[in-house]
Design a protein around this motif. Structure first.
Motif: not given
Length: 458
Positions: A409-418, A423-426
């Motif tokens: 989930q850490i990897v998934t949240l930090l890829i793409g449009d960030t 809250p999604k990125t944090l």
């Protein structure tokens, strides 16, 4: 030019080593008694030249980029970029660098071409200046080290002082690096908890962090309950340990006590080869071999098996962990004093009784260390889980279902449009902080276990 700077530094180190060695040997040839060996005089010169030059090169490479960028952007027209528009500032700087590298798209403005030329010239000047600075510094230190050579010079103490200072500096750097990592996680986690309640994060039962970042995006409202993610990590870790720990320990016991030396010399290197296999290979093995086998077995027995399962990920992770557990356990058993084994055998115990009742309990501290290393690898593994278990968080302990883990989930949240005010990125930093706390707790528990058994068998 960076290679040239390192080449100049390497040449100065070699020259200083040879000059000081030759000078010290000449003093000893004349009949004088040296306080330190010739090698210490040579090592003193090499270290005295190497360390400052290496630090200068690193600092130069770290600072030159920011200083040159600031100098270039300070010379562009005042109306080109708004003072408070950081995004536009970085966009213009990136375009100038692209033009400087020859990647020109369209017809750029004349001031951008001038800025690119200035950027290229400044970088060339900086690289040349770095080589000159390293050369002059190395020459000065080489001359100083050569002048120190004498019969009374305490070269050994000087070398030991330099090495001690280097070790202290490395230790301090490691401490501050760890402190920086922890503080960065804490700072970003606090920002996350200002947007999402702590209770929702720690006790929520839904993990759906996909929320809209821009106005034109379509996404859900977002749910940040971490329980399904933690549960998925625990399920995969338990499966891996249930498979890996017995196999690893039994293989270590067999290789240490019952196997012949010829078989041990052949089997142990082959077993440890598994530790060097990239994790993505295990991921391919999981999706091409293990997962289809589990689906076929499930269909044959009437069980419903997901395409991605925690069981497939856990089995492949266990294969990866077996060498760690086996190697640590074997080393721990080998470190048990020979007198304990011989005394047990002399009292009439069999080899199996000696292993299980004497050697294995005495080796518990090392074995626990190996198991905990395996736990850390299992918690931190990402690639196998992504390929074999999936990325969807589900509140289940069924090993035949698809689950996800904290690291995935850490990897998934930090890829793409960030954007780092969302809250999604944090949430990735909050997950990282939670993972850090869990790992710290495991290490504290391990230290207590090791200390307890070490007191019993010391």
């Amino acid at each position: 030019m960076t290679l040239a700077a390192f080449s100049v530094l390497f040449a100065a180190v070699v020259a200083g080593y040879l000059l000081n060695r030759q000078a010290a040997a000449a003093i000893r040839t004349r009949g004088a008694s040296l306080h330190s060996l010739v090698g210490f005089h040579a090592a003193y010169s090499a270290l005295l030249v190497l360390l400052p030059g290496f630090v200068v090169i690193l600092l130069w490479l770290m600072l030159q980029g920011g200083l040159i960028d600031a100098a270039v952007m300070g010379g562009i027209p005042a109306d080109a970029v708004a003072a408070d528009d950081d995004s536009a500032y970085r966009l213009v700087l990136a375009e100038i660098k692209s033009i400087a590298r020859g990647q020109v798209f369209g017809t750029p403005e004349p001031w951008k071409i001038e800025a690119a030329e200035r950027w290229t010239a400044l970088y060339a000047t900086s690289r040349t200046a770095m080589v000159v600075a390293v050369g002059l510094l190395s020459l000065g230190l080489l001359i100083f080290a050569r002048a120190r050579v004498s019969a009374d010079f305490r070269a050994r103490q000087s070398v030991e002082a330099i090495v001690l200072g280097l070790m202290i500096a490395c230790s301090t750097l490691a401490i501050f690096t760890t402190l920086g990592i922890v503080l960065s996680l804490m700072f970003e986690s606090v920002r996350f908890f200002q947007k999402v309640p702590v209770t929702e994060f720690l006790f929520g039962l839904r993990w759906e962090p996909q929320i809209a970042i821009r106005a034109d995006q379509v996404a859900g409202a977002g749910a940040f309950g971490v329980i399904p993610v933690i549960l998925g990590s625990v399920v995969i870790m338990v499966i891996a340990l249930v498979v890996a720990v017995p196999i690893g320990l039994m293989s270590a016991i067999y290789l240490n006590e019952f196997a012949t030396q010829r078989f041990r010399k052949l089997a142990k290197p082959v077993l440890e080869i598994l530790a060097g296999v990239p994790t993505i290979v295990y991921g391919f093995f999981a999706i091409l071999v293990v997962a289809p086998f589990l689906r076929g077995a499930g269909q044959a027995s009437g069980l419903e098996v997901s395409p991605n399962t925690a069981l497939a990920a856990g089995i492949c992770m266990a294969i990866m962990l077996i060498p760690f557990i086996s190697s640590f356990a074997d080393d721990a058993l080998s470190a048990v004093p020979r007198s304990l084994r011989d005394g047990s055998l002399a009292l009439g115990a069999t080899r199996a009784e000696t292993m299980l009742k004497v050697m294995f309990p005495a080796a518990i501290p090392g074995i626990v260390g190996g198991v905990l290393l395996a736990v850390s690898r299992a918690i931190g593994e990402t690639m196998i889980v992504v390929m074999a278990a999936g990325i969807i968080a589900r509140l289940t302990i069924n090993p035949l279902d698809s689950v996800t883990t904290v690291t995935v989930q850490i990897v998934t949240l930090l890829i793409g449009d960030t954007e780092f005010d969302n809250p999604k990125t944090l949430a990735a930093f909050a997950l990282g902080m939670l993972l850090f706390v869990i790992t710290l707790g495991i290490n504290v528990l391990a230290l207590r276990i090791v200390r307890k058994y070490r007191e019993l068998y010391d």
